[in-house]
Design a protein around this motif. Sequence first.
Motif, short mmCIF file in Angstrom:
data_model
loop_
_atom_site.label_atom_id
_atom_site.label_comp_id
_atom_site.label_asym_id
_atom_site.label_seq_id
_atom_site.Cartn_x
_atom_site.Cartn_y
_atom_site.Cartn_z
N ALA A 22 -21.99 27.64 -18.68
CA ALA A 22 -22.29 27.03 -19.98
C ALA A 22 -22.98 25.69 -19.81
N MET A 23 -22.72 25.01 -18.70
CA MET A 23 -23.30 23.69 -18.46
C MET A 23 -24.65 23.74 -17.77
N PHE A 24 -25.11 24.92 -17.40
CA PHE A 24 -26.39 25.01 -16.69
C PHE A 24 -27.54 24.33 -17.46
N PRO A 25 -27.68 24.58 -18.78
CA PRO A 25 -28.75 23.85 -19.49
C PRO A 25 -28.57 22.33 -19.46
N ILE A 26 -27.30 21.86 -19.49
CA ILE A 26 -27.03 20.42 -19.38
C ILE A 26 -27.45 19.92 -18.01
N PHE A 27 -27.07 20.67 -16.96
CA PHE A 27 -27.45 20.29 -15.60
C PHE A 27 -28.98 20.22 -15.47
N LYS A 28 -29.66 21.14 -16.14
CA LYS A 28 -31.12 21.21 -16.05
C LYS A 28 -31.79 20.07 -16.80
N TYR A 56 -30.91 34.61 -18.07
CA TYR A 56 -31.76 35.26 -19.07
C TYR A 56 -32.07 34.33 -20.24
N VAL A 57 -31.17 33.35 -20.49
CA VAL A 57 -31.43 32.40 -21.58
C VAL A 57 -32.72 31.62 -21.32
N PHE A 58 -33.02 31.31 -20.05
CA PHE A 58 -34.27 30.62 -19.73
C PHE A 58 -35.48 31.52 -20.01
N TYR A 59 -35.33 32.82 -19.75
CA TYR A 59 -36.38 33.80 -20.06
C TYR A 59 -36.61 33.88 -21.57
N GLY A 113 -30.79 31.41 -28.08
CA GLY A 113 -30.72 32.12 -26.80
C GLY A 113 -29.29 32.32 -26.34
N GLN A 114 -28.46 31.29 -26.49
CA GLN A 114 -27.06 31.40 -26.08
C GLN A 114 -26.30 32.37 -26.97
N ILE A 115 -26.64 32.42 -28.24
CA ILE A 115 -25.99 33.38 -29.13
C ILE A 115 -26.33 34.81 -28.72
N ILE A 134 -40.24 32.79 -13.85
CA ILE A 134 -39.17 33.45 -14.61
C ILE A 134 -39.52 34.90 -14.89
N ASP A 135 -40.76 35.19 -15.32
CA ASP A 135 -41.14 36.56 -15.68
C ASP A 135 -41.03 37.50 -14.49
N PHE A 136 -41.55 37.08 -13.34
CA PHE A 136 -41.50 37.91 -12.14
C PHE A 136 -40.04 38.22 -11.76
N THR A 137 -39.19 37.21 -11.83
CA THR A 137 -37.78 37.39 -11.46
C THR A 137 -37.11 38.42 -12.36
N MET A 138 -37.34 38.34 -13.66
CA MET A 138 -36.73 39.28 -14.59
C MET A 138 -37.19 40.71 -14.34
#
Length: 401
Positions: A34-40, A242-245, A257-259, A371-375
């Motif tokens: 949940a904190m990943f966006p904060i860390f980013k 996936y939220v970053f995608y 995205g989180q929802i 991001i696209d390639f990874t997904m």
Amino acid sequence: MNKQLNLTNPIYPIMVAIGVAHLINDTMQAVIPAMFPIFKSELGLTFTQIGMISFVLNIFASALQPAVGFISDKKPMPYALPIGMISSFIGIAIIAFTTQYWIIIIAVLFIGFGSAIFHPEGSRVSFMAAGSKRGLAQSIYQVGGNSGQALAPLISAYIFDIFGQRGAAIVLVVATFGIILLSKIATWYKKQLEQERIAKKKRVLISTLPPLTKKQVGIALTLLFTIIFARSFYTTNITSFYVFYLMDHYDVSLRLGQILIFTFMAFGVVGTFFGGSLSDRIGRKNVIILSVVVPMPFCLALPYVPLWAAMIFLVIIGTLIMISFSVTVVYAQELVPTKIGTMAGLTTGFAFGMGAIGAMVIGILMDHKGIDFTMMVVSLLPLLLLIAFFLPKDKPASTAV
């Protein structure tokens, strides 16, 4: 020699209580993704560093869980349950107030240690309370855990997005209740062990599988762990990255995205619950195959569809790919029915470990390949799940003798 006893009367209050405790335990773990966006955004960490945080958390829990399970098979440790949650409490308290990357790593070690202690012993409590409802009991237990994990995007959207990193301290209130609840469960657990000792009877698992040689068991476990690998790698991608995608590819807000990620995980909880009871009726292997075949085309197509379709696909994938989550644990325990704690530790620990490796690999791929390639690459992983067809066939629990 001790007599062996297979109890048939489920103890539903304990089944529910350990499920609630699992929810609290995994909610504390969910604070990290949940904190990943904060860390980013606030700490300026790279995707690789974020992946490393997830890797440390999960690989530590993964490495310890089989060891804890092995020890608990020989000497159960009831009061390890509240001790584990105290360790996670300390980790969350640290992470709520630090801005240093290396201190975050130390904090997640505390959380990983707590998780490693909780899961094998929690699974044993679920088994002791299950009676003849093994699939149902494991589903209730896993639904608690998956529900806690599903809260991660909501925690991000409605706590960290409002209160920032300090919002993690809110979770400590829930953790305090969890410590009290686990202390009461541990007291019940200790009394059950004492009754077994006095009666000289020990609970055992009646397997629904036919007699298998050691080689057949080894092959079946290898297949099962491969299934867990592919499923954990794929679901880690959805729940953590996936939220970053969604934000990059569809230009949605972080909150929306989180929802959407929560929707995926919430329907995964639904699938987990029904999967266990369904496996009691139609067999463990049939449920595992169901979780492989039906969602696969949706997994393969997910990176290429418009947003409205992606929303529908997340519901379908979340429900069906997770329908086998608790079933794989029970299936492994029935492959080696004398090692309940060990097999619970191996399967859940392996799932954590594969999620850890997945997070690290995905983070590196996203930094270097985009991001696209990874997904697109990760969407191919569910093809590995087809090996489920080669698992030994079991009988429905209602017909097992």
